[in-house]
Structures are given as C-alpha cells and as structure tokens.
Motif scaffolding. Sequence first.
Motif, PDB file in Angstrom:
ATOM      1  N   GLY A   1       0.901  -1.387   0.196  1.00  0.00           N
ATOM      2  CA  GLY A   1      -0.025  -0.587  -0.078  1.00  0.00           C
ATOM      3  C   GLY A   1       0.583   1.333   0.055  1.00  0.00           C
TER       4      GLY A   1
ATOM      5  N   ASP B   1      -7.644  -0.656   0.479  1.00  0.00           N
ATOM      6  CA  ASP B   1      -6.523  -1.815   1.098  1.00  0.00           C
ATOM      7  C   ASP B   1      -7.359  -3.357   0.578  1.00  0.00           C
TER       8      ASP B   1
ATOM      9  N   ASN C   1      -6.645  -3.173  -2.801  1.00  0.00           N
ATOM     10  CA  ASN C   1      -4.980  -3.376  -3.384  1.00  0.00           C
ATOM     11  C   ASN C   1      -4.324  -5.125  -3.434  1.00  0.00           C
TER      12      ASN C   1
END
Length: 328
Positions: A174, A315, A318
């Motif tokens: 990230g 999140d 990703n």
Amino acid sequence: MWKKTLALSLTSWMLASVAAQAEPGGTITLYTSQPNAQVTAALDGFAKVHPKVKVEIFRSGTTEIMTKLQAETTAGNAKADVVLLADEVSMSQLKKAGMLLPYAEAKVDGLPKALIDADKTFFGTRLITTGLIYNTNLVKTPPSSWAEMSKPEIAAKTILPSPLYSGAAAMNVGTLVQQPEFGWKYYEALADNKAVAANGNGAVMEAVARGEKAYGIIIDYMAFSAKAKGSPVDFVFPKEGVTVMSQPVAILKSSQNQEAAKAFVDWQLSEPAQKMAVSQGYYPAVSSIEQPKGYPPLGSVKLMQVDLNILLEKDEANKRQFSEHFGG
C-alpha cells in the motif's frame, strides 16, 4: 494497646484486600501475528508481573486473524480480549468497525504521540521496517534500491510476502503504490519478470536463507536475527526509503476481562517489554531505549511518506490487484 493492635490489623487486612482486588486475574485470549517464540517470551515476562492472569493464544497471519475476528463478531461469539498485530491499517479497520475499547489511562509515558491512536484505542509497541534481504553466497553486489529489484535478472530470483496473508506486506504494498515513482507499474514489472509471492515473511526468510531465492522483500528483524544466527543473509534499507509499522496492541470492546487486558497492554508499553523487543531484534517504540546492536539509528533511515487514510480505503482493492499479478 489491644485496640491499637486491632486497628492496625484491620487496616493491614483492608489494604491487603484492596491490593488483592486491584491485582488482575482470570484468563484473557490474545490474537496475534507475532512469531511463536516471541509471543512465548512476552507471556513469560508478563507472567512475572501478573502471575494471576492466564493468557491463551491464537497465532496466525494478520489476514486470517482479521477474518476470524469478523466472523466471530458477526456470530456474537467474540473470543479475543487483546489483539497484537503488525500494522496500523488492520487496527484502524477494527476501530472503524467499532470493535476496540478506548483505554484513556494507558501507561504511555515515553511513547511518541505518532504511535498513540487519537482516541487511545490502540498503541504502537515497537517499530518494524520493511526492506530487502539477499543471500550473501549468491549475490556479489548487494541491491541498494527498490527500483533495481524489478530488473529481469533480479526479479526472477526474488520472493516477496503476500498482502493476502501478511499485514506487514499489505502495509508495504500500500505504501509503495502510493509513491509516484512506483505505483502498480512496479508490481507489474516484478510479476512480469518472474518474481514470486509467498504467504508471509517467514517463508521469504526460509527461501533466501536456503538459497532457493537470492533476494527477498522482508521485515528487518527477521533478516537481522537470521544473520546473527549464522545464516548467509544480509539486510538492505533501500535508498528510496522504507515502510515502517508499529505492531499496535488493542483491547476488544467485547472483552470479558478488561482489567487483565489493560494490564497486558500496559506491560507491552513498559520498559521491560521494550527491552525485550530490542533483544528480539526490534526497534523500540520508546526512543530513550537504544536500538538493537548493529542496527542503524532509526533517525538515519529514510522513511517513506504514506497516507494512512488512503491505505485503509484501498486495502481490499490493493489485495485484489496484487492477487491479479501474483495469484493467491
């Protein structure tokens, strides 16, 4: 005289009774992604201070812990009292879901404000960076940057941890994709040039130490610890910077033994626990305690800037995009 003696006896009894009531006891359950040997050492240290508290453990990768917590909470059967995870993003997700207990009285003396959640629902316990590991028997010229890891001749010999399993890996992915010079094109290049993903940092460590891979992406203490034990490996802080995590600890709102859980949090932030973290190869969260021998001062290491709100928001996306490139 007997009245005075009786009064003193009653006072002593009352003080002892209050002390007994104040001392936490019972059982708490800890969910953690910390390695087994380190958890065992931590619990031994905690038991010396709070011998009446029994701690049961569930240990796994951060992603599995998060899934388990969500499932148990949804079913109304939350079992964890305390969580000790690698990264702030996972803790922020638990906070956003309303699962964490604010602990305003936590003993945070010496802890930097940056490691204390604004609402005091979680607290950093140590600092962990992610950088590069290489096998010293296989690599003559150590890597110095993230950028060179995507070169075909290096990527083909590289292994990295998956954010689908590891919270540290999720933090690193990230962070890197937020950097303008990297983004997802960096991970596309790694995948196209045959880099492979493993479950977690432990699998990366084993593959590089055994010589199955020449290079890896890994958290610092694993590489330094293996090197100290004689493994043919070394660690590099890439020149573009490293990601950093604080292995936060928190109490679940559903805990049935909040006093013992609070005692565990306070112990994690105490000087003995911080010194234990250093002995295990971590940078201490409290700056007054010296870093592990052989580590550069953290102030001399370039830290990558990252927007935690974007990390939290992106999140899941990703992880899906990483999976498209590396499977899992």
